[in-house]
Motif scaffolding. Structure first.
Motif, PDB file in Angstrom:
ATOM      1  N   VAL A 146      78.748  45.086 -25.034  1.00 27.74           N
ATOM      2  CA  VAL A 146      78.208  44.020 -24.206  1.00 27.74           C
ATOM      3  C   VAL A 146      77.055  44.617 -23.405  1.00 27.74           C
ATOM      4  O   VAL A 146      77.260  45.516 -22.578  1.00 27.74           O
ATOM      5  N   VAL A 147      75.845  44.146 -23.702  1.00 28.03           N
ATOM      6  CA  VAL A 147      74.670  44.581 -22.957  1.00 28.03           C
ATOM      7  C   VAL A 147      74.501  43.621 -21.793  1.00 28.03           C
ATOM      8  O   VAL A 147      74.474  42.399 -21.984  1.00 28.03           O
ATOM      9  N   LYS A 148      74.403  44.175 -20.596  1.00 25.89           N
ATOM     10  CA  LYS A 148      74.221  43.387 -19.384  1.00 25.89           C
ATOM     11  C   LYS A 148      72.723  43.385 -19.052  1.00 25.89           C
ATOM     12  O   LYS A 148      72.131  44.448 -18.853  1.00 25.89           O
ATOM     13  N   VAL A 149      72.127  42.190 -19.025  1.00 21.69           N
ATOM     14  CA  VAL A 149      70.693  42.024 -18.783  1.00 21.69           C
ATOM     15  C   VAL A 149      70.523  41.299 -17.453  1.00 21.69           C
ATOM     16  O   VAL A 149      70.922  40.128 -17.323  1.00 21.69           O
ATOM     17  N   HIS A 150      69.942  41.981 -16.464  1.00 19.65           N
ATOM     18  CA  HIS A 150      69.757  41.377 -15.147  1.00 19.65           C
ATOM     19  C   HIS A 150      68.875  40.132 -15.271  1.00 19.65           C
ATOM     20  O   HIS A 150      67.878  40.136 -15.992  1.00 19.65           O
ATOM     21  N   HIS A 151      69.243  39.079 -14.570  1.00 19.25           N
ATOM     22  CA  HIS A 151      68.538  37.798 -14.695  1.00 19.25           C
ATOM     23  C   HIS A 151      67.052  37.907 -14.381  1.00 19.25           C
ATOM     24  O   HIS A 151      66.244  37.146 -14.921  1.00 19.25           O
ATOM     25  N   THR A 152      66.648  38.846 -13.538  1.00 22.99           N
ATOM     26  CA  THR A 152      65.220  38.975 -13.213  1.00 22.99           C
ATOM     27  C   THR A 152      64.396  39.419 -14.421  1.00 22.99           C
ATOM     28  O   THR A 152      63.199  39.154 -14.472  1.00 22.99           O
ATOM     29  N   LEU A 153      65.036  40.074 -15.386  1.00 18.06           N
ATOM     30  CA  LEU A 153      64.315  40.493 -16.596  1.00 18.06           C
ATOM     31  C   LEU A 153      64.048  39.306 -17.522  1.00 18.06           C
ATOM     32  O   LEU A 153      63.205  39.400 -18.407  1.00 18.06           O
ATOM     33  N   LEU A 154      64.763  38.230 -17.321  1.00 16.64           N
ATOM     34  CA  LEU A 154      64.606  37.049 -18.168  1.00 16.64           C
ATOM     35  C   LEU A 154      63.866  35.915 -17.462  1.00 16.64           C
ATOM     36  O   LEU A 154      63.459  34.955 -18.108  1.00 16.64           O
ATOM     37  N   LYS A 155      63.684  36.036 -16.173  1.00 14.83           N
ATOM     38  CA  LYS A 155      63.156  34.934 -15.375  1.00 14.83           C
ATOM     39  C   LYS A 155      61.833  34.385 -15.905  1.00 14.83           C
ATOM     40  O   LYS A 155      61.714  33.200 -16.174  1.00 14.83           O
ATOM     41  N   ASN A 156      60.844  35.242 -16.093  1.00 20.01           N
ATOM     42  CA  ASN A 156      59.550  34.771 -16.569  1.00 20.01           C
ATOM     43  C   ASN A 156      59.616  34.320 -18.012  1.00 20.01           C
ATOM     44  O   ASN A 156      58.908  33.421 -18.429  1.00 20.01           O
ATOM     45  N   ALA A 157      60.478  34.950 -18.801  1.00 13.45           N
ATOM     46  CA  ALA A 157      60.591  34.611 -20.223  1.00 13.45           C
ATOM     47  C   ALA A 157      61.169  33.217 -20.422  1.00 13.45           C
ATOM     48  O   ALA A 157      60.916  32.588 -21.437  1.00 13.45           O
ATOM     49  N   LEU A 158      61.946  32.732 -19.467  1.00 10.42           N
ATOM     50  CA  LEU A 158      62.600  31.437 -19.637  1.00 10.42           C
ATOM     51  C   LEU A 158      61.813  30.285 -19.049  1.00 10.42           C
ATOM     52  O   LEU A 158      62.186  29.137 -19.196  1.00 10.42           O
TER      53      LEU A 158
END
Length: 160
Positions: A146-158
């Motif tokens: 299970v890779v945990k990806v902090h939400h800030t790393l996805l914020k701009n992508a979404l």
């Protein structure tokens, strides 16, 4: 929720850049050789947990949700069921555990189920309830990451 297989590399180009990187990393890593436990990738922003355990009947498990991290769950060995919903429940939730970023719920309203085979992955975003480790074909031991990806790393992508 997004699901797929590490063999579908052409599909990766349609995903957010950070998720593309995570999946490429997983595809290049000899996952079967990883020891159980936490493995650092980028500190608290991006790390993975490798685990091995026996699946259980879904009715004996609770579902989980996260607020800070997205989960990229990849099955390494075995067969696993994962119940999930893309709807965030608002009732019957247990208290949130901020230190470990999880909140439990006894059951998932309006749930669906994935049948996971080795090499398949599922991405659960914050607020999406999921119940991993469920039996599908009887009791069995699985190994997964299970890779945990902090939400800030996805914020701009979404954002659109």
């Amino acid at each position: 929720m997004i699901s797929g297989s590490l063999t579908q590399t052409a599909f990766f180009s349609g995903l957010p850049e950070r998720l593309q990187g995570v999946l490429a990393y997983l595809a290049e890593t000899p996952l079967a050789e990883l020891s159980c436990g936490r493995h650092e990738i980028d500190g608290e922003l991006l790390f993975m947990n490798v685990m091995e355990f026996d699946t259980q009947p879904a009715e004996h498990k609770k579902a989980e949700m996260h607020r800070t991290y997205a989960d990229v769950q990849l099955l390494i060995r075995g067969v696993e069921g994962i119940e999930y919903s893309v709807l965030t429940p608002t009732e019957l939730l247990e208290p949130y555990h901020a230190d470990d970023d999880y909140q439990l719920i006894a059951d998932i309203p309006d749930k669906s189920q994935l049948r996971m085979l080795p090499g398949m992955f599922a991405v659960f975003f914050p607020g999406e309830p999921h119940k991993p480790g469920c039996q599908i074909t009887g009791s069995g031991t699985i190994k997964k990451v299970v890779v945990k990806v902090h939400h800030t790393l996805l914020k701009n992508a979404l954002s659109i």
